[in-house]
Design a protein around this motif. Structure first.
Motif, short mmCIF file in Angstrom:
data_model
loop_
_atom_site.label_atom_id
_atom_site.label_comp_id
_atom_site.label_asym_id
_atom_site.label_seq_id
_atom_site.Cartn_x
_atom_site.Cartn_y
_atom_site.Cartn_z
N MET A 52 -2.05 5.83 13.71
CA MET A 52 -2.09 6.10 12.15
C MET A 52 -1.90 4.30 11.55
SD MET A 52 1.05 7.89 11.01
CE MET A 52 0.23 8.87 9.81
N MET A 53 -3.65 4.29 11.33
CA MET A 53 -3.61 3.18 10.67
C MET A 53 -4.20 3.04 9.33
SD MET A 53 -4.48 1.36 13.52
CE MET A 53 -5.79 0.58 13.34
N PRO A 54 -3.53 2.44 9.02
CA PRO A 54 -3.50 1.77 7.26
C PRO A 54 -5.17 1.65 6.63
CG PRO A 54 -3.27 -0.67 8.26
CD PRO A 54 -2.87 0.62 9.46
N THR A 55 -4.94 2.30 5.46
CA THR A 55 -6.82 2.88 5.10
C THR A 55 -6.25 1.15 3.96
OG1 THR A 55 -5.30 3.21 2.13
CG2 THR A 55 -5.89 5.45 3.83
N PRO A 56 -7.55 0.81 3.52
CA PRO A 56 -8.00 -0.23 3.05
C PRO A 56 -6.95 -0.52 1.82
CG PRO A 56 -9.91 0.56 3.52
CD PRO A 56 -8.43 1.34 3.64
N LEU A 57 -6.16 0.30 0.80
CA LEU A 57 -5.78 0.29 0.16
C LEU A 57 -4.58 0.27 0.62
CD1 LEU A 57 -4.65 0.64 -3.14
CD2 LEU A 57 -4.63 3.12 -3.04
N ALA A 58 -3.90 0.66 1.35
CA ALA A 58 -2.81 0.71 2.32
C ALA A 58 -2.40 -1.16 2.50
CB ALA A 58 -2.14 1.56 3.42
N ASN B 72 3.44 12.04 2.19
CA ASN B 72 2.60 13.14 1.30
C ASN B 72 3.01 12.61 -0.71
OD1 ASN B 72 1.53 14.62 3.78
ND2 ASN B 72 3.11 15.72 3.55
N ARG B 73 3.72 12.19 -0.98
CA ARG B 73 4.24 12.13 -2.34
C ARG B 73 3.98 10.97 -2.56
NH1 ARG B 73 10.47 11.86 -3.23
NH2 ARG B 73 10.17 11.44 -5.09
N LEU B 74 3.75 9.57 -1.44
CA LEU B 74 3.05 8.35 -1.94
C LEU B 74 1.56 8.38 -1.68
CD1 LEU B 74 4.99 6.86 0.12
CD2 LEU B 74 5.62 6.20 -2.58
N ARG B 75 0.96 9.41 -1.04
CA ARG B 75 -0.45 9.64 -1.09
C ARG B 75 -1.11 10.60 -2.30
NH1 ARG B 75 -0.45 11.73 5.10
NH2 ARG B 75 -0.98 10.06 6.10
N THR B 76 -0.08 11.01 -2.66
CA THR B 76 -0.83 12.35 -4.51
C THR B 76 -0.02 11.66 -5.01
OG1 THR B 76 0.41 14.14 -3.48
CG2 THR B 76 0.15 13.49 -6.01
N TYR B 77 0.43 10.60 -5.59
CA TYR B 77 0.37 9.22 -6.23
C TYR B 77 -0.77 8.17 -6.57
CZ TYR B 77 2.59 6.36 -9.92
OH TYR B 77 2.38 4.51 -10.45
N PHE B 78 -0.97 7.46 -5.33
CA PHE B 78 -1.54 6.70 -5.28
C PHE B 78 -3.30 6.90 -4.78
CE2 PHE B 78 1.93 4.12 -3.88
CZ PHE B 78 1.45 2.73 -4.97
N GLU B 79 -3.28 8.22 -4.90
CA GLU B 79 -4.48 8.76 -4.78
C GLU B 79 -5.05 8.45 -3.56
OE1 GLU B 79 -6.31 8.93 -8.64
OE2 GLU B 79 -4.86 10.11 -9.43
N ASP B 80 -4.56 8.27 -2.05
CA ASP B 80 -5.24 7.65 -0.75
C ASP B 80 -4.56 8.28 -0.26
OD1 ASP B 80 -7.24 5.21 -0.42
OD2 ASP B 80 -4.97 5.31 1.02
#
Length: 299
Positions: A60-66, A42-50
């Motif tokens: 669980m599948m990675p997003t394009p940014l991931a 969740n902290r990583l999601r907040t930082y990368f806004e993704d």
């Protein structure tokens, strides 16, 4: 440590999360609880806004940014680790290096045990840790968690350097008093008799010979499945079963046990055993000394 408001420790967690794509497995590797690992995500999601990882069914599948982040994050972590661990000592006799090597029990028995004997005499301060091959080997090498891997050509990491060590053939082995096999082992014998084979790890990965037989359109009648090639010769004794194993290892056990060795009654490709390493070690003097010792042991 923080860089542009990002806790760099989170990059380690990000690397593991993107590789495992599973909270439970990532938590195990990070030595954290599942709840804490979810908090880190969740902290990583907040930082990368993704979202970075999104739930799709049970996966669980990675997003394009991931997907874009995965390779550079891994490379950054490896460079940091290598820079911190690097020592000015370049003399093997005084080196205190610790090497992590992925290799099968077969490779250790027919080659690396002799290398370690030589290293112990010339560089007694160098230590070793061996890892069994599994589905994480590629990722471990890319992250610098392995210094090298010794494996068949098909398991080498595509974007890392590697070098051929030796070529090997598979042979069939039976107990010396196996009355079902005459002076030669025929294809009919091979198909009629029971076999002993190996699988590795919790994923039950078959030995390379099983894949080669499958590619040739052949299926063995398996009666015993073991977890190590070293088990096969002992399990043959007093039976009419057949085991398929590496020629060098079979020859070693045939000197110790009442066994007979035959060519495999079908044409199988020659196995090419390679040594692979991370490209950042190319100019490391101690690593290159060890690599040369390994290569010299089979020439």
């Amino acid at each position: 440590m923080r860089y542009q408001h990002l806790d760099l420790n989170l990059l380690v967690a990000l690397d593991v999360l993107l590789e495992e794509q599973n909270i439970t497995r990532a938590a195990g590797r990070l030595h954290m609880t599942q709840s804490a690992t979810s908090g880190v995500l969740n902290r990583l999601r907040t930082y990368f806004e993704d979202d970075l990882l999104t739930q799709v069914g049970r996966k669980m599948m990675p997003t394009p940014l991931a997907r874009e982040l995965q390779s550079p994050v891994r490379e950054i972590l490896f460079k940091i680790q290598h820079a911190i661990a690097k020592r000015p000592v370049d003399d093997p006799a005084t080196s205190k290096r610790h090497f992590r090597i992925m290799a099968s029990d077969y490779v250790i028995n027919v080659m690396l045990k002799d290398v370690l004997r030589t290293v112990h005499q010339q560089a007694p301060g160098i230590t070793f840790e061996f890892f069994s091959p599994d589905h994480q080997s590629t990722g471990m090498l890319n992250r610098g968690e392995l210094d090298m891997m010794v494996a068949p050509e098909r398991f080498m990491v595509a974007d890392q350097p590697s070098e051929l060590l030796f070529e090997e053939q598979f042979v069939c082995v039976v107990c010396e008093n196996n009355s079902e096999v005459g002076h030669t082992l025929t294809l009919d014998d091979w198909q009629r008799l029971g076999h002993i084979a190996v699988v590795f790890g919790r994923e039950r990965q078959p030995g390379l010979e099983e894949r080669l037989f499958a590619e040739s359109g052949l299926n063995r009648r398996l009666e015993v499945v073991a977890h190590s090639y070293h088990s096969l010769p002992l399990l043959l004794l007093g039976t009419t079963r057949i085991a398929t194993m590496h020629r060098r290892l079979a020859a070693h056990y045939a000197m110790l046990l009442p066994l007979r060795i035959f060519p495999v009654p079908v044409d199988l490709p020659v196995m090419r055993e390679f040594i692979g390493w991370h490209r950042s070690l190319d100019n490391d003097p101690i690593f290159n000394w060890l690599k040369a010792a390994i290569i010299d042991s089979v020439t």
